[in-house]
Design a protein around this motif. Structure first.
Motif, PDB file in Angstrom:
ATOM      1  N   GLN A  14       0.791  -1.232   0.000  1.00 10.68           N
ATOM      2  CA  GLN A  14       0.000   0.000   0.000  1.00 10.68           C
ATOM      3  C   GLN A  14       0.825   1.284   0.000  1.00 10.68           C
ATOM      4  N   GLY A 228      -4.016  -1.088 -10.246  1.00 12.04           N
ATOM      5  CA  GLY A 228      -3.224  -1.170  -9.032  1.00 12.04           C
ATOM      6  C   GLY A 228      -1.879  -1.819  -9.265  1.00 12.04           C
ATOM      7  N   ILE A 269      -6.417   7.138  -5.728  1.00 13.43           N
ATOM      8  CA  ILE A 269      -7.789   6.616  -5.733  1.00 13.43           C
ATOM      9  C   ILE A 269      -7.785   5.106  -5.651  1.00 13.43           C
ATOM     10  N   ALA A 270      -6.913   4.465  -6.439  1.00 14.47           N
ATOM     11  CA  ALA A 270      -6.871   2.997  -6.491  1.00 14.47           C
ATOM     12  C   ALA A 270      -6.526   2.391  -5.129  1.00 14.47           C
ATOM     13  N   ARG A 271      -5.581   3.020  -4.423  1.00 15.03           N
ATOM     14  CA  ARG A 271      -5.174   2.463  -3.130  1.00 15.03           C
ATOM     15  C   ARG A 271      -6.285   2.567  -2.085  1.00 15.03           C
ATOM     16  N   LYS A 272      -7.163   3.535  -2.216  1.00 10.01           N
ATOM     17  CA  LYS A 272      -8.281   3.671  -1.286  1.00 10.01           C
ATOM     18  C   LYS A 272      -9.268   2.505  -1.422  1.00 10.01           C
ATOM     19  N   HIS A 273      -9.275   1.877  -2.589  1.00  9.65           N
ATOM     20  CA  HIS A 273     -10.269   0.848  -2.846  1.00  9.65           C
ATOM     21  C   HIS A 273      -9.709  -0.573  -2.721  1.00  9.65           C
ATOM     22  N   LYS A 274      -8.444  -0.687  -2.271  1.00  8.33           N
ATOM     23  CA  LYS A 274      -7.868  -2.023  -2.084  1.00  8.33           C
ATOM     24  C   LYS A 274      -8.226  -2.544  -0.705  1.00  8.33           C
TER      25      LYS A 274
END
Length: 274
Positions: A14, A228, A269-274
């Protein structure tokens, strides 16, 4: 996920996306240093972790007469000077077992080219070197096949592993990226890199050299960041039209910052949804 340590940097788990970038091959010391210095200035402004890359030897060129670089001894000498001058970790390709020991004394990452990604003895030797290893997925491999590559490196005691996607062969002289490969390879527990410039290469497309479609680099890089990835791999040149290797798919240095700003925004944005 394993956290991979490269110099003072950490990739994976992350952490914000990092950049691996530089010219395809060392053309001469001054130009290579200038490109590295330009990329460093951009990444420092953006606060993006940066690993410099340049090949001391491109042993898999299309033609016997193609420019390959300065070679092992001279090339490693230049990379050591660049590493010291810029204060950056450095990555370069190795092609033979005999190159592992001298390369590991200079490089922070040993890169296994895609064509050699199944070479067990080379992988094992690189894995025993004590430095990080980046393996580019062969154009002929399914993403699940890279699990066997990981196991070979782990057998050598290596846990600082990066896996790079660079497209797979579809017909002749054409590569296509399957974005499913990124989460599949990430599931093996190690950071994944997306090589946006070699993914638009047209291998052998110019007869005695590879062609490329630079205009699609940004599209693929943004898509990979959305899926990601832990690092973006880009070959960058101050004037790709003059480059002695892979010019048609390299990014212009003066266009790099705009692309990286997009990549950082999408990565956040992508890391918020992992």
């Amino acid at each position: 996920m394993h956290t991979v340590k490269i110099g003072s940097l950490e990739l994976g788990a992350q952490r914000p996306i990092a950049l691996i970038a530089g010219p395809c091959v060392i053309e001469d010391y001054e130009r290579t240093l200038r490109i590295g210095r330009g990329i460093k200035a951009i990444t420092e402004r953006l606060g993006m972790p940066y690993i410099f890359k340049a090949s001391f030897d491109k042993a898999n060129r299309s033609s016997y007469n193609s420019f390959r670089g300065p070679g092992l001894e001279e090339g490693l000498g230049m990379l050591q000077k660049i590493k010291t001058e810029l204060g950056l970790p450095v990555l370069s390709d190795i092609h033979e077992i005999t190159q592992v020991e001298p390369a590991a004394k200079v490089l922070d990452v040993l890169q296994i080219p895609a064509f050699l990604s199944r070479q067990t003895d080379l992988l094992f030797a690189a894995g025993k070197s004590g430095v990080a290893v980046n393996v580019k997925k062969g154009q002929f491999l399914a993403p699940n096949d890279m699990k066997n590559v990981v196991r070979k490196l782990e057998e050598a005691g290596c846990e600082n592993i990066l896996l790079t996607e660079r497209g797979f062969s579809l017909g002749y002289n054409n590569l296509v990226v399957d974005m499913r490969a990124l989460p599949i390879m990430r599931s093996f527990g190690y950071p994944v890199v997306f090589d946006a410039t070699h993914s638009v290469q047209l291998p052998g497309g110019a007869g005695t050299a590879s062609a490329g479609q630079r205009e699609y680099v940004g599209h693929l890089a943004r898509a990979a960041a959305a899926v990601g990835v832990d690092a973006l791999f880009l070959e960058v040149h101050d004037n790709p039209e003059e480059a002695l290797c892979d010019g048609p798919n390299m990014v212009y240095l003066d266009q790099l910052e705009e692309l990286l700003l997009d990549i950082q925004a999408i990565d956040g944005i992508a890391r918020k949804h992992k």
